[in-house]
Design a protein around this motif. Structure first.
Motif, mmCIF file in Angstrom:
data_model
loop_
_atom_site.group_PDB
_atom_site.id
_atom_site.type_symbol
_atom_site.label_atom_id
_atom_site.label_comp_id
_atom_site.label_asym_id
_atom_site.label_seq_id
_atom_site.Cartn_x
_atom_site.Cartn_y
_atom_site.Cartn_z
ATOM 1 N N ASP A 121 0.813 -1.222 0.000
ATOM 2 C CA ASP A 121 0.000 0.000 0.000
ATOM 3 C C ASP A 121 0.847 1.273 0.000
ATOM 4 O O ASP A 121 0.590 2.212 0.769
ATOM 5 C CB ASP A 121 -0.966 0.003 1.194
ATOM 6 N N GLY A 122 1.867 1.308 -0.841
ATOM 7 C CA GLY A 122 2.682 2.509 -0.988
ATOM 8 C C GLY A 122 3.677 2.746 0.131
ATOM 9 O O GLY A 122 4.267 3.815 0.217
ATOM 10 N N GLU A 123 3.865 1.750 1.008
ATOM 11 C CA GLU A 123 4.832 1.894 2.099
ATOM 12 C C GLU A 123 5.848 0.763 2.028
ATOM 13 O O GLU A 123 5.561 -0.327 1.539
ATOM 14 C CB GLU A 123 4.121 1.871 3.460
ATOM 15 N N ARG A 124 7.026 1.052 2.564
ATOM 16 C CA ARG A 124 8.119 0.090 2.588
ATOM 17 C C ARG A 124 8.272 -0.431 4.012
ATOM 18 O O ARG A 124 8.432 0.333 4.952
ATOM 19 C CB ARG A 124 9.397 0.825 2.158
ATOM 20 N N TRP A 125 8.235 -1.770 4.147
ATOM 21 C CA TRP A 125 8.369 -2.415 5.455
ATOM 22 C C TRP A 125 9.627 -3.261 5.452
ATOM 23 O O TRP A 125 9.802 -4.102 4.571
ATOM 24 C CB TRP A 125 7.135 -3.280 5.729
ATOM 25 N N ARG A 126 10.518 -3.035 6.410
ATOM 26 C CA ARG A 126 11.754 -3.818 6.511
ATOM 27 C C ARG A 126 11.394 -5.278 6.804
ATOM 28 O O ARG A 126 10.589 -5.560 7.691
ATOM 29 C CB ARG A 126 12.660 -3.274 7.618
ATOM 30 N N ALA A 127 11.990 -6.178 6.060
ATOM 31 C CA ALA A 127 11.778 -7.613 6.282
ATOM 32 C C ALA A 127 13.086 -8.155 6.857
ATOM 33 O O ALA A 127 14.059 -8.334 6.141
ATOM 34 C CB ALA A 127 11.436 -8.311 4.968
ATOM 35 N N MET A 128 13.093 -8.376 8.170
ATOM 36 C CA MET A 128 14.334 -8.701 8.862
ATOM 37 C C MET A 128 14.524 -10.192 9.124
ATOM 38 O O MET A 128 15.576 -10.612 9.570
ATOM 39 C CB MET A 128 14.397 -7.942 10.198
#
Length: 192
Positions: free
Chosen positions: A137-144
């Motif tokens: 949805d237009g956002e960047r989420w860190r995948a750790m």
């Protein structure tokens, strides 16, 4: 007189043979340039490819264009000379992923470009710096963590096909970093 004629003949033969040597070296130079081998990526240019995971693309201008319909690939192959010989199957996924996705090829050989939001939305993206992000949805989420990435991919349609690698970080600038995606597809926002 015989000596003069003999000397003149010898000089003419020498001049002609020197000129022939120069011509030979001039002809050999372009051949050496032509012998430069093409890279595996260059060999894919202009071809319809089927990757190991079963996806179809047209490679044009160093980009992969998704071929989502048979009429689109048929029209493209008809548009090039001897098109039936321009299909490569079982292309290694690692090789194909070196080419960024440009968009989709439509029937009548129409190349439809995609905006970054269309390209990256609901994708797991690895940047050239090695960072992993889930774009949602237009956002960047860190995948750790691996469980987080696995769960995210399970949550989106065609999950395993929605991984994009080697993306320059600058290509993701329009997606603000919102936080971290956790296992179970839990989005944890950064504290501000």
């Amino acid at each position: 007189m015989k000596k003069i004629f003999f000397c003149a003949s010898l000089m003419m033969i020498t001049l002609i043979s020197c000129k022939n040597e120069n011509s030979k070296s001039e002809l050999e130079t372009p051949q050496k340039e032509l012998e430069t081998p093409l890279t595996e990526l260059q060999k894919l240019e202009g071809r319809v490819i089927n990757t190991e995971d079963g996806e179809w693309y047209v490679v044009k201008d160093n980009k992969r264009w998704k071929a989502l319909s048979e009429p689109a690939t048929t029209d493209y192959l008809k548009s090039i000379e001897d098109g039936k010989n321009y299909v490569s199957k079982n292309v290694p996924l690692a090789l194909a992923e070196q080419l960024p996705i440009g968009g989709e090829i439509l029937p009548k050989v129409i190349f439809k470009g995609e905006t970054p939001k269309e390209i990256f939305n609901n994708k797991l993206v690895e940047t050239t710096t090695g960072e992993w992000f889930a774009i949602k949805d237009g956002e960047r989420w860190r995948a750790m963590s691996e469980p987080a990435t696995t769960d995210f991919l399970k949550s989106v349609e065609n999950g395993r096909n929605n991984i994009i690698k080697n993306v320059p970080a600058t290509s993701l600038q329009e997606f603000p970093v919102a936080g971290e995606v956790l296992p179970g597809v839990v989005y944890k926002r950064d504290q501000k």
